[in-house]
Design an enzyme around this catalytic site. Structure first.
Site, PDB file in Angstrom:
ATOM      1  N   MET A   1       0.849  -1.193   0.000  1.00 37.38           N
ATOM      2  CA  MET A   1       0.000   0.000   0.000  1.00 37.38           C
ATOM      3  C   MET A   1       0.890   1.251   0.000  1.00 37.38           C
ATOM      4  SD  MET A   1      -3.464  -0.943   1.958  1.00 37.38           S
ATOM      5  CE  MET A   1      -2.974  -0.650   3.632  1.00 37.38           C
TER       6      MET A   1
ATOM      7  N   GLN B   1     -10.263  -2.634   2.325  1.00 35.59           N
ATOM      8  CA  GLN B   1      -9.819  -3.217   3.591  1.00 35.59           C
ATOM      9  C   GLN B   1      -9.847  -2.234   4.756  1.00 35.59           C
ATOM     10  OE1 GLN B   1      -5.853  -4.201   1.732  1.00 35.59           O
ATOM     11  NE2 GLN B   1      -5.070  -3.798   3.774  1.00 35.59           N
TER      12      GLN B   1
ATOM     13  N   SER C   1       4.437   1.070   8.107  1.00 36.09           N
ATOM     14  CA  SER C   1       4.108   2.412   7.588  1.00 36.09           C
ATOM     15  C   SER C   1       3.434   3.236   8.674  1.00 36.09           C
ATOM     16  CB  SER C   1       3.165   2.295   6.384  1.00 36.09           C
ATOM     17  OG  SER C   1       3.767   1.494   5.396  1.00 36.09           O
ATOM     18  N   ARG C   2       2.703   2.564   9.558  1.00 35.25           N
ATOM     19  CA  ARG C   2       1.963   3.288  10.603  1.00 35.25           C
ATOM     20  C   ARG C   2       2.874   3.876  11.681  1.00 35.25           C
ATOM     21  NH1 ARG C   2      -2.488  -0.400   9.287  1.00 35.25           N
ATOM     22  NH2 ARG C   2      -4.187   0.955   8.622  1.00 35.25           N
TER      23      ARG C   2
ATOM     24  N   GLY D   1       4.924 -10.269   4.416  1.00 41.70           N
ATOM     25  CA  GLY D   1       5.672 -10.186   5.667  1.00 41.70           C
ATOM     26  C   GLY D   1       5.021 -11.014   6.766  1.00 41.70           C
ATOM     27  N   LYS D   2       5.871 -11.553   7.634  1.00 41.85           N
ATOM     28  CA  LYS D   2       5.359 -12.352   8.754  1.00 41.85           C
ATOM     29  C   LYS D   2       4.770 -11.464   9.853  1.00 41.85           C
ATOM     30  CE  LYS D   2       8.467 -16.307   8.294  1.00 41.85           C
ATOM     31  NZ  LYS D   2       9.493 -17.108   8.977  1.00 41.85           N
TER      32      LYS D   2
ATOM     33  N   VAL E   1      11.212  -7.202   9.786  1.00 41.78           N
ATOM     34  CA  VAL E   1      12.435  -6.415   9.990  1.00 41.78           C
ATOM     35  C   VAL E   1      12.154  -5.428  11.129  1.00 41.78           C
ATOM     36  CG1 VAL E   1      14.187  -4.981   8.899  1.00 41.78           C
ATOM     37  CG2 VAL E   1      12.884  -6.598   7.519  1.00 41.78           C
TER      38      VAL E   1
ATOM     39  N   HIS F   1       9.365  -3.485   3.586  1.00 41.33           N
ATOM     40  CA  HIS F   1       9.001  -3.709   2.176  1.00 41.33           C
ATOM     41  C   HIS F   1      10.251  -4.016   1.348  1.00 41.33           C
ATOM     42  CE1 HIS F   1       5.515  -0.952   3.289  1.00 41.33           C
ATOM     43  NE2 HIS F   1       4.905  -2.016   2.819  1.00 41.33           N
TER      44      HIS F   1
HETATM   45  O1  PAF Z   1      -0.137  -5.730   3.589  1.00 41.34           O
HETATM   46  C1  PAF Z   1      -0.564  -4.816   2.842  1.00 41.34           C
HETATM   47  O2  PAF Z   1       0.086  -3.812   2.618  1.00 41.34           O
HETATM   48  C2  PAF Z   1      -1.941  -4.973   2.210  1.00 41.34           C
HETATM   49  O3  PAF Z   1      -2.814  -5.619   3.063  1.00 41.34           O
HETATM   50  C3  PAF Z   1      -1.902  -5.662   0.843  1.00 41.34           C
HETATM   51  C4  PAF Z   1      -1.382  -7.078   0.930  1.00 41.34           C
HETATM   52  C5  PAF Z   1      -1.039  -4.863  -0.119  1.00 41.34           C
HETATM   53  C6  PAF Z   1      -3.312  -5.746   0.231  1.00 41.34           C
HETATM   54  O4  PAF Z   1      -3.867  -4.488   0.054  1.00 41.34           O
END
Ligand code: PAF
Length: 280
Positions: free
Chosen positions: A30, A61, A185-186, A146-147, A175, A37
């Protein structure tokens, strides 16, 4: 690096690459990319001919009172990062092209009952629907998750298995920053003061791990964890759970693989993290 915004162009490009026998590694994101990432992308880079990264802040979502409008964005920095690590295609579809006129969605069952799914109805339906669409557009051989978002990872693994989607899901280690906080990101929402106390998230996981190793029971461990968080005024528990690794259902049977999963608000920012403890 090529930047593609059109769905048809992305799909036709992927079809062409498949015809040339190129393996495609895909990293859905996102945006507002961070070192977590980067790790996903570097994993994709290692084993594929072609790496595709998508940036799409998925409205499906986010719940009504969630932070969709406020979600951090920085396409310029994201583009630079992707370029610097040799991403081949950056796919940035606009919101309406992926979500308008959608009469069908993919709804997970069971695995979304617990943890984040319990307090975010529809969240994982939104994730599955958009990830399935992105898979159909980018046609990857492998996709990287990611886990840190363990529930998302499990649900996507289940989705590709149940729907026979020919994509191999590769889980990638979380990480962490120098003090143990997982990259997210948050984290950018945190004030300096909040960032200072955010280590309470990995700390409570460490506490629970120790108490499991000391053979305390589930109730006592969870009460101790709640008390630990209660001592910090800026922190509020969304959930602290010990769940079965396969079903994600709460468990008191620690003689199997379990996951300690937590979601804690630091101020207004919800941070999630987890640790898998293997019994064997
Ligand atoms: O993990 C995320 O950033 C999101 O949930 C994803 C997998 C890109 C789906 O929108």
């Amino acid at each position: 690096m090529n930047i593609i915004t059109d769905i048809k162009e992305m799909q036709e490009t992927a079809i062409k690459l498949k015809k040339q026998d190129k393996s495609i590694g895909f990293v859905p994101t996102m945006g507002y990319l961070h070192i977590g990432h980067k790790e996903l992308i570097l994993n994709a880079r290692k084993t594929n001919d072609i790496v595709i990264v998508s940036i799409f802040v998925n409205p499906l979502q986010f719940g009504i009172n969630e932070d969709l409008d406020k979600y951090p964005r920085n396409i310029c920095a994201d583009t630079q990062l992707c370029e610097s690590i040799n991403v081949d295609f950056l796919f940035i579809p606009d919101t309406s092209s992926l979500t308008q006129n959608l009469l069908m969605q993919i709804q997970p069952s069971r695995l979304d009952q617990y943890l984040c799914g319990a307090s975010r109805p529809g969240h994982f339906t939104g994730v599955c629907t958009i990830v399935a669409k992105l898979f159909n557009i980018t046609l990857p051989d492998t996709a990287y998750f990611g886990k840190k978002d363990i529930q998302q990872l499990k649900i996507i693994e289940q989705m590709v298995m149940d729907l026979n989607i020919p994509v191999r899901i590769i889980p990638v280690e979380t990480v962490r920053e120098h003090d143990g906080l997982a990259y997210s990101s948050r984290n950018s929402y945190l004030t300096q003061k909040e960032r200072g106390i955010a280590t309470i998230v990995p700390d409570v996981i460490n506490l629970i791990t120790q108490q499991i190793k000391s053979h305390l029971g589930r109730e006592e461990i969870l009460n101790n964890a709640l008390t630990f968080i209660d001592n910090e005024k800026l922190a509020l528990v969304n959930y602290i759970e010990i769940v079965d690794e396969k079903t994600l259902a709460p468990t008191d049977d620690f003689k199997q693989n379990i996951v300690i999963a937590v979601a804690i608000y630091i101020g207004n920012t919800k941070l999630i993290d987890n640790r898998l403890i293997k019994y064997t």
